[in-house]
Each structure stands twice: as structure tokens, then as C-alpha cells.
Design a protein around this motif. Structure first.
Motif, short mmCIF file in Angstrom:
data_model
loop_
_atom_site.label_atom_id
_atom_site.label_comp_id
_atom_site.label_asym_id
_atom_site.label_seq_id
_atom_site.Cartn_x
_atom_site.Cartn_y
_atom_site.Cartn_z
N UNK A 118 1.90 15.03 5.66
CA UNK A 118 1.25 13.90 6.32
C UNK A 118 0.37 13.12 5.33
N UNK A 119 -0.24 13.83 4.39
CA UNK A 119 -1.07 13.14 3.41
C UNK A 119 -0.24 12.22 2.53
N UNK A 120 0.97 12.66 2.15
CA UNK A 120 1.85 11.80 1.35
C UNK A 120 2.20 10.54 2.13
N UNK A 121 2.47 10.67 3.42
CA UNK A 121 2.77 9.51 4.25
C UNK A 121 1.55 8.62 4.40
N UNK A 122 0.40 9.23 4.62
CA UNK A 122 -0.85 8.48 4.74
C UNK A 122 -1.11 7.66 3.48
N UNK A 123 -0.88 8.27 2.32
CA UNK A 123 -1.10 7.58 1.05
C UNK A 123 -0.17 6.38 0.91
N UNK A 124 1.06 6.54 1.35
CA UNK A 124 2.02 5.45 1.25
C UNK A 124 1.66 4.30 2.18
N UNK A 125 1.17 4.61 3.36
CA UNK A 125 0.87 3.57 4.35
C UNK A 125 -0.48 2.91 4.11
N UNK A 126 -1.49 3.69 3.75
CA UNK A 126 -2.85 3.17 3.67
C UNK A 126 -3.36 2.95 2.24
N UNK A 127 -2.65 3.45 1.25
CA UNK A 127 -3.10 3.28 -0.13
C UNK A 127 -2.80 1.88 -0.66
N UNK A 128 -3.57 1.46 -1.65
CA UNK A 128 -3.32 0.18 -2.30
C UNK A 128 -2.36 0.35 -3.46
N UNK A 129 -1.93 -0.75 -4.07
CA UNK A 129 -1.01 -0.67 -5.21
C UNK A 129 -1.58 0.18 -6.33
N UNK A 130 -0.73 1.03 -6.90
CA UNK A 130 -1.16 1.88 -8.01
C UNK A 130 -0.39 1.51 -9.27
N UNK A 131 0.69 2.21 -9.53
CA UNK A 131 1.53 1.89 -10.69
C UNK A 131 2.48 0.77 -10.27
N UNK A 132 2.17 -0.47 -10.67
CA UNK A 132 2.98 -1.63 -10.31
C UNK A 132 3.98 -1.91 -11.43
N UNK A 133 5.26 -1.89 -11.09
CA UNK A 133 6.33 -2.11 -12.06
C UNK A 133 6.72 -3.59 -12.05
N UNK A 134 6.79 -4.24 -13.23
CA UNK A 134 7.07 -5.69 -13.28
C UNK A 134 8.51 -5.99 -12.88
N UNK A 135 8.70 -7.13 -12.25
CA UNK A 135 10.04 -7.53 -11.81
C UNK A 135 11.00 -7.68 -12.98
N UNK A 136 10.50 -8.06 -14.13
CA UNK A 136 11.38 -8.30 -15.27
C UNK A 136 11.81 -7.02 -15.98
N UNK A 137 11.20 -5.91 -15.63
CA UNK A 137 11.55 -4.65 -16.27
C UNK A 137 12.96 -4.22 -15.91
N UNK A 138 13.56 -3.44 -16.81
CA UNK A 138 14.92 -2.98 -16.57
C UNK A 138 14.93 -1.84 -15.56
N UNK A 139 15.85 -1.91 -14.62
CA UNK A 139 15.99 -0.84 -13.64
C UNK A 139 16.41 0.44 -14.32
#
Length: 290
Positions: free
Chosen positions: A200-221
Motif C-alpha cells: 500500500x505504501x508503494x501505491x500511496x507513493x505513486x499516487x500522492x508523491x511529487x515528481x522525483x527522477x524525471x526523464x527527459x522526452x528527448x532521451x533514448x528509450x
């Protein structure tokens, strides 16, 4: 009948607790922004929570907050208490608590902690929790609390078994609408309550947490693709969103899907949060999708 950790990381305070007792989250933990956190257990006295936090708010140390709770209580020898304030911490175990019972408290650079338990399999439970807490330095408050709780459970935990668990934590500006509640989770009746709490904590973190490691759109998949055909993260995310029925410019399509999935608090203007990307990949996982 319970083991708990009260912890501090900077301005954040919280409690994680597990027990062979249902609805333990309704009894044991409490925390207050800018003040501290408390856990009351054994023959728990719920009123200890407000007495301790009020004492801390008035400038008392954690030890003084324990005294404020216990000094006039004729049943104090049957009770257990953990308190962490802005700059102090304390744990209390009454002499009549059921074996094994005890606790430990300490302070590191990020704040204090108090760990306590009763009717445990032995002192190894508290020792494992302290080692896990200290060994997780650098992680978030809630991650450290749950790691300590799981370590105590793995070391034996409540000698009677598992049933209830809870985690309550506060941090300025955190949570839904930035209300300050970082996590407010309860598992009231479950055969493996500590691990269900971790889920439940993992789900809580996903729903209520703010952006953390933001990956740029131009980066290669980093998803599999032909070497001769580089795929940007924007390309991959756009295709995955289209499979879910969200078309158009990638940031708008992502916002549409995130709103449906309740991930909107993790949206970032210049890329995609790594946890949102993982959730999107899970939602669209097929053998042929790149």
C-alpha cells in the motif's frame, strides 16, 4: 503485543507499527507537523498521543513528554511509549509489560528515532529494526519506516503472529493538495499485514508523491528496439498511451491518462517521472510492444 518505530527525517515525522492486533492504526500512531510523532502501545493509552505532542509543542523534550504522560498514570508500568521531537527522542517500557519487551532510541544527522515492542520473540526484533533504520540513511522517511518495520517482522516480530499494521507520517507540503500528510495507511486484518502495508505504501507513493527522477522526452528509450531506429522516450510513451486510447501531443496525452490513473501529482513539464513511466509500461506490457 506490538512493535513500532517512531522516526524523523528532517522536517518529516512518522510512525510505522505492526501487531497481532487488528485496527492497530486506530490506537498507536500519531504525528504533528513541526512538532513530532508518538506511538503508544502495550496496554495502550490513546490519550498519551495528544499529551506527548502538546508537551513537545510547548517546548518540552521527548523525555519530558514521557514524564508528562506517565507521571500521573497508575497503570504506567503496563504501558509502552515512543516519542520523537524536533531535537529529542525517548522510548519508555513499563516494568510490567509482557516479555519480551523493550526499546531503543537514538539520533543521527537527519533526526531522531525511537523503537519499541512488547510480546516479541526477543530483543533481536528491536535490534534488527534499528539496524535497518540506520542502514537506510538517505532514503525517504516512509521508505525508512517500512524497511525498519519489515526488518523487525523478519526477525520474529510479535510472538503471537501477524494481523494489523499501520503507517502515519507528515511532512510540510506533502500529500494530496499539499495538506502535509505524507502517508496515512492501515491494514486492519491481514495474514501478512506488514508486507501488505509495504504494498500500500508503494501505491500511496505513486499516487500522492511529487515528481522525483524525471526523464527527459528527448532521451533514448531503454526498451528493446532496432539499433538502426533510435526511439526517444517521447516516441515510446506516445505509442503506449495510444494503445490505452490517449492520442495527440505526448504531454497532453500523458496528462489525460495520468488523470484517469490518479498519477497527476507526478506530472512534470519537461519529461516523465520514472515511477509513472514504470506504471505506464506495466499497464501496456505485451511481448511485441516496444
Amino acid at each position: 503485543m506490538t512493535f513500532s518505530i517512531v522516526g524523523q527525517v528532517g522536517d518529516g515525522f512518522g510512525v510505522a507499527v505492526a501487531s497481532k492486533f487488528p485496527f492497530v492504526g486506530a490506537v498507536v500512531p500519531q504525528a504533528r507537523l513541526g512538532v513530532g510523532a508518538v506511538a503508544t502501545q502495550a496496554m495502550a493509552r490513546v490519550g498519551y498521543r495528544s499529551v506527548a505532542l502538546d508537551a513537545l509543542a510547548a517546548g518540552a523534550s521527548a523525555d519530558e513528554a514521557v514524564v508528562a504522560c506517565t507521571s500521573s498514570d497508575d497503570e504506567r508500568e503496563h504501558r509502552q511509549l515512543g516519542v520523537v521531537g524536533v531535537d529529542s527522542q525517548a522510548t519508555y517500557t513499563g516494568g510490567s509489560c509482557m516479555d519480551w519487551a523493550g526499546g531503543v532510541s537514538g539520533r543521527e544527522s537527519t533526526g531522531g528515532y525511537a523503537i519499541q515492542g512488547n510480546i516479541l520473540t526477543g530483543p533481536e526484533v528491536v535490534a534488527a529494526m534499528e539496524a535497518a533504520w540506520l542502514g537506510s540513511a538517505g532514503a525517504s522517511l516512509t521508505d525508512r519506516l517500512i524497511e525498519a518495520l519489515l526488518a523487525g517482522d523478519a526477525a520474529g516480530g510479535d510472538s503471537r503472529g501477524r494481523q494489523g499494521a499501520a503507517l502515519y507520517a507528515v511532512l510540510p507540503g506533502a500529500g494530496y493538495d499539499h495538506c502535509g500528510v505524507l502517508a496515512d495507511l492501515r491494514v486492519d486484518d491481514h495474514a501478512d499485514a506488514p508486507r501488505e502495508l509495504a504494498r500500500l505504501l508503494r501505491l500511496n507513493d505513486l499516487v500522492f508523491g511529487g515528481p522525483e527522477l524525471v526523464l527527459p522526452w528527448s532521451g533514448e528509450s531503454d526498451e528493446p528496439h532496432a539499433p538502426s531506429e533510435p526511439v526517444t522516450l517521447a516516441d515510446e510513451v506516445g505509442r503506449r498511451l495510444a494503445r490505452l486510447g490517449h492520442h495527440g501531443e505526448v504531454t497532453q496525452a500523458l496528462a489525460s491518462w495520468a488523470g484517469e490513473a490518479n498519477y497527476e501529482m507526478r506530472l512534470a513539464p519537461d519529461g516523465i517521472d520514472s515511477k509513472v513511466l514504470a506504471a505506464l509500461r506495466d499497464a501496456t506490457r505485451t511481448p511485441n510492444l516496444t
